[in-house]
Scaffold this motif. Sequence first.
Motif, short mmCIF file in Angstrom:
data_model
loop_
_atom_site.label_atom_id
_atom_site.label_comp_id
_atom_site.label_asym_id
_atom_site.label_seq_id
_atom_site.Cartn_x
_atom_site.Cartn_y
_atom_site.Cartn_z
N ALA A 9 0.84 -1.21 0.00
CA ALA A 9 0.00 0.00 0.00
C ALA A 9 0.87 1.25 0.00
O ALA A 9 0.54 2.24 -0.67
N ASP A 10 1.98 1.22 0.75
CA ASP A 10 2.92 2.34 0.73
C ASP A 10 3.45 2.56 -0.69
O ASP A 10 3.53 3.70 -1.16
N VAL A 74 2.94 11.21 5.28
CA VAL A 74 3.98 10.51 6.05
C VAL A 74 3.78 10.77 7.54
O VAL A 74 3.81 9.84 8.35
N LEU A 75 3.60 12.02 7.89
CA LEU A 75 3.47 12.38 9.30
C LEU A 75 2.28 11.71 9.98
O LEU A 75 2.32 11.42 11.18
N HIS A 76 1.23 11.45 9.21
CA HIS A 76 0.04 10.81 9.77
C HIS A 76 0.04 9.29 9.60
O HIS A 76 -0.95 8.63 9.88
N GLY A 77 1.17 8.76 9.13
CA GLY A 77 1.32 7.31 9.04
C GLY A 77 0.68 6.65 7.85
O GLY A 77 0.57 5.42 7.80
N ALA A 78 0.27 7.41 6.85
CA ALA A 78 -0.37 6.82 5.67
C ALA A 78 0.64 6.20 4.72
O ALA A 78 0.27 5.37 3.88
N VAL A 79 1.89 6.58 4.86
CA VAL A 79 2.94 6.03 4.00
C VAL A 79 4.24 5.95 4.80
O VAL A 79 4.50 6.79 5.66
N SER A 80 5.02 4.96 4.50
CA SER A 80 6.30 4.74 5.18
C SER A 80 7.23 5.94 5.00
O SER A 80 7.48 6.38 3.87
N ALA A 81 7.75 6.44 6.11
CA ALA A 81 8.69 7.57 6.04
C ALA A 81 9.95 7.19 5.28
O ALA A 81 10.45 7.95 4.46
N GLU A 82 10.47 6.00 5.55
CA GLU A 82 11.71 5.58 4.90
C GLU A 82 11.53 5.47 3.39
O GLU A 82 12.37 5.92 2.62
N LEU A 83 10.42 4.87 2.96
CA LEU A 83 10.17 4.75 1.52
C LEU A 83 9.96 6.11 0.89
O LEU A 83 10.51 6.40 -0.18
N PHE A 84 9.21 6.98 1.54
CA PHE A 84 8.98 8.32 1.02
C PHE A 84 10.29 9.07 0.85
O PHE A 84 10.55 9.65 -0.21
N VAL A 85 11.14 9.03 1.86
CA VAL A 85 12.42 9.74 1.80
C VAL A 85 13.31 9.14 0.71
O VAL A 85 13.98 9.88 -0.02
N ASP A 86 13.31 7.83 0.59
CA ASP A 86 14.12 7.18 -0.45
C ASP A 86 13.68 7.56 -1.86
O ASP A 86 14.49 7.58 -2.78
N CYS A 87 12.39 7.85 -2.02
CA CYS A 87 11.83 8.08 -3.36
C CYS A 87 11.61 9.54 -3.71
O CYS A 87 11.23 9.84 -4.85
#
Length: 153
Positions: A9-10, A74-87
Motif C-alpha cells: 500500500a505504501d 507521512v506524518l500521519h502514518g499513511a505512507v512509510s517515512a523511509e520509503l517516502f524519503v528514499d523516493c
Amino acid sequence: MERMLATPADAEIILKLYQLRTEPLMREARAFMTGEFWPNTPEEFFAVAQNPADPHNAFFRQVVTYWEMAAAMVLHGAVSAELFVDCNAEGFFLLAKFSPILEPIREKMPTFLNKTSELVNRFTAASARYEGVLKNVEARRQRLQPGQEWQVR
C-alpha cells in the motif's frame, strides 16, 4: 524506534504521488519552482507567493501544497517515512532553497513548509536527506551567474 518495512500500500501511494508529479501542468509548475524561481530576499519571494496577479503564483501554490500534502501523509502514518524519503527529494529541495530567507517568510506565512520541516525534525532519514540536499542547493546557488538570479517582474 524499530524500522518498519514498507507495505505494498505504501508503494501504491508513492507511485500515485509520482504519477501526479508527471502531469503536464504540474511539470511546468515544478520546473518553475525548482529551476527558475530563486528569490534572494523575502520581498522577491512575496512578490510571487502573495501576489495572485503574478502569473507564477498558481505554480508556487500548486507545488508547495503538493509537497506539504505528501509530507502530511507521512506524518500521519499513511505512507512509510523511509520509503517516502528514499523516493522523493524535491520537497526537501524546496525547504533547502528557501532556507536562507525562511524566518522572514514564516513571519508572514507561519505554516510555510511546516510539514516538510516536521519530517526533517522527526525522521532521521529525512534529516539526512535534507542535509545532503541543502549542500547541493547551496552549491547550485553559488554557481548562479550574475543576472540569473530571480528577477521580480
